[in-house]
Design an enzyme around this catalytic site. Structure first.
Site, PDB file in Angstrom:
ATOM      1  N   LEU A   1      -2.555   7.367  -8.256  1.00 38.80           N
ATOM      2  CA  LEU A   1      -3.410   6.668  -7.303  1.00 38.80           C
ATOM      3  C   LEU A   1      -4.681   7.476  -7.081  1.00 38.80           C
ATOM      4  O   LEU A   1      -4.618   8.636  -6.676  1.00 38.80           O
ATOM      5  CB  LEU A   1      -2.706   6.481  -5.963  1.00 38.80           C
ATOM      6  CG  LEU A   1      -1.463   5.597  -5.891  1.00 38.80           C
ATOM      7  CD1 LEU A   1      -0.229   6.278  -6.484  1.00 38.80           C
ATOM      8  CD2 LEU A   1      -1.181   5.231  -4.438  1.00 38.80           C
TER       9      LEU A   1
ATOM     10  N   GLY B   1      -5.226  10.538  -2.371  1.00 39.48           N
ATOM     11  CA  GLY B   1      -4.981  10.927  -3.754  1.00 39.48           C
ATOM     12  C   GLY B   1      -3.555  11.363  -3.991  1.00 39.48           C
ATOM     13  O   GLY B   1      -3.092  12.299  -3.364  1.00 39.48           O
ATOM     14  N   SER B   2      -2.840  10.711  -4.895  1.00 38.22           N
ATOM     15  CA  SER B   2      -1.421  10.994  -5.005  1.00 38.22           C
ATOM     16  C   SER B   2      -0.818  10.355  -6.247  1.00 38.22           C
ATOM     17  O   SER B   2      -1.516   9.840  -7.117  1.00 38.22           O
ATOM     18  CB  SER B   2      -0.710  10.466  -3.754  1.00 38.22           C
ATOM     19  OG  SER B   2      -1.094   9.120  -3.512  1.00 38.22           O
ATOM     20  N   ARG B   3       0.514  10.370  -6.279  1.00 35.04           N
ATOM     21  CA  ARG B   3       1.245   9.814  -7.414  1.00 35.04           C
ATOM     22  C   ARG B   3       2.607   9.324  -6.937  1.00 35.04           C
ATOM     23  O   ARG B   3       3.177   9.872  -5.988  1.00 35.04           O
ATOM     24  CB  ARG B   3       1.411  10.912  -8.472  1.00 35.04           C
ATOM     25  CG  ARG B   3       2.289  10.544  -9.654  1.00 35.04           C
ATOM     26  CD  ARG B   3       2.159  11.627 -10.680  1.00 35.04           C
ATOM     27  NE  ARG B   3       3.348  11.801 -11.486  1.00 35.04           N
ATOM     28  CZ  ARG B   3       3.497  12.746 -12.403  1.00 35.04           C
ATOM     29  NH1 ARG B   3       2.525  13.620 -12.602  1.00 35.04           N
ATOM     30  NH2 ARG B   3       4.606  12.846 -13.094  1.00 35.04           N
TER      31      ARG B   3
END
EC number: 4.1.1.65
Length: 241
Positions: free
Chosen positions: A115, A203-205
């Protein structure tokens, strides 16, 4: 027959507000303090500089957009796992699920979605079922698109059992800028496909671990829509004995 509601048909302002509510996505509650702070800072900045006020207003709008939570409608299909996040499929590979969930240390197919700060950042349940375990683990804040982010970064792991008896694991992973993982479900909760269960800030996953025998339907580099994109077809229901 007109689809306009009676209470807004004769009031242009009310009608405009209704259209805005139907067009603009709602905001996740986690964003309210940030947006409220942005509004206060904007009003204060305007007292000293019009330019600063404009900058504050734009920043506040961007903050509200980051925390947007658009309505999603899951496809009318049984036996599938849906995307838990909007973003880009960055990895499709076999990997062992997070150890803190207590599952056997056997590799399962894992689909990772990255993301960016421009994507919708709420996470959604991949199927109808029951939450069996939720486990948080502190860690590093490496860039979420790196392979080792799944192992080294701060994360929150969820194990759920679908209505057909399959185990699905969804992992929220903090990124380089992310500093807060929010998970709103608990063990024993009954959950519905595409419903929001958490959010990662900035911001991530998100990793989705599939049961053996699943057929992955997405490709690396493909964009997903959380709660709507079908990630995989699950195998035939486990035999009941």
């Amino acid at each position: 027959m007109s689809g306009t509601r009676p209470d807004s048909a004769g009031n242009p302002v009310a009608h405009a507000l209704q259209l805005a509510r139907e067009t603009l996505p709602p905001m996740h509650p986690a964003g309210r303090p940030f947006v409220a702070g942005g509004v206060a800072a904007t009003l204060l900045a305007r007292r000293f500089s019009k330019r600063l006020g404009v900058l504050g207003a734009l920043t506040t709008v961007a903050m509200a957009a980051f925390f947007r939570e658009p309505k999603r409608v899951p496809p009318p299909r049984d036996g599938v796992a849906l995307a838990s996040a909007d973003g880009l499929v960055s990895l499709i590979e076999e990997a062992v699920p997070p150890a803190e969930l207590g599952l056997p240390a056997e590799p399962r197919m894992r689909v990772s979605v990255f993301l960016s700060v421009f994507d919708v950042h709420v996470q959604r349940v991949p199927a109808n079922g029951v939450i069996e375990r939720v486990a948080y683990r502190p860690g590093k804040f490496l860039s979420a698109d790196l392979d080792k982010a799944s192992d080294d970064n701060e994360r929150n792991s969820v194990l759920m059992r679908t209505e057909d008896g399959h185990e699905l694991v969804v992992v929220q992973i903090a990124g380089l800028v992310a500093r807060r993982i929010l998970c709103e479900i608990r063990e024993g909760d009954k959950v519905g496909a595409a419903s929001t269960y958490g959010i990662i800030r900035f911001g991530s996953r998100v990793d989705l671990y599939l049961p053996p025998g699943s057929r992955v339907l997405v490709s690396k580099g493909q964009r997903t829509i959380g709660g709507e994109t079908v990630i995989a077809e699950l195998p035939a229901s486990p035999a009941k004995g």
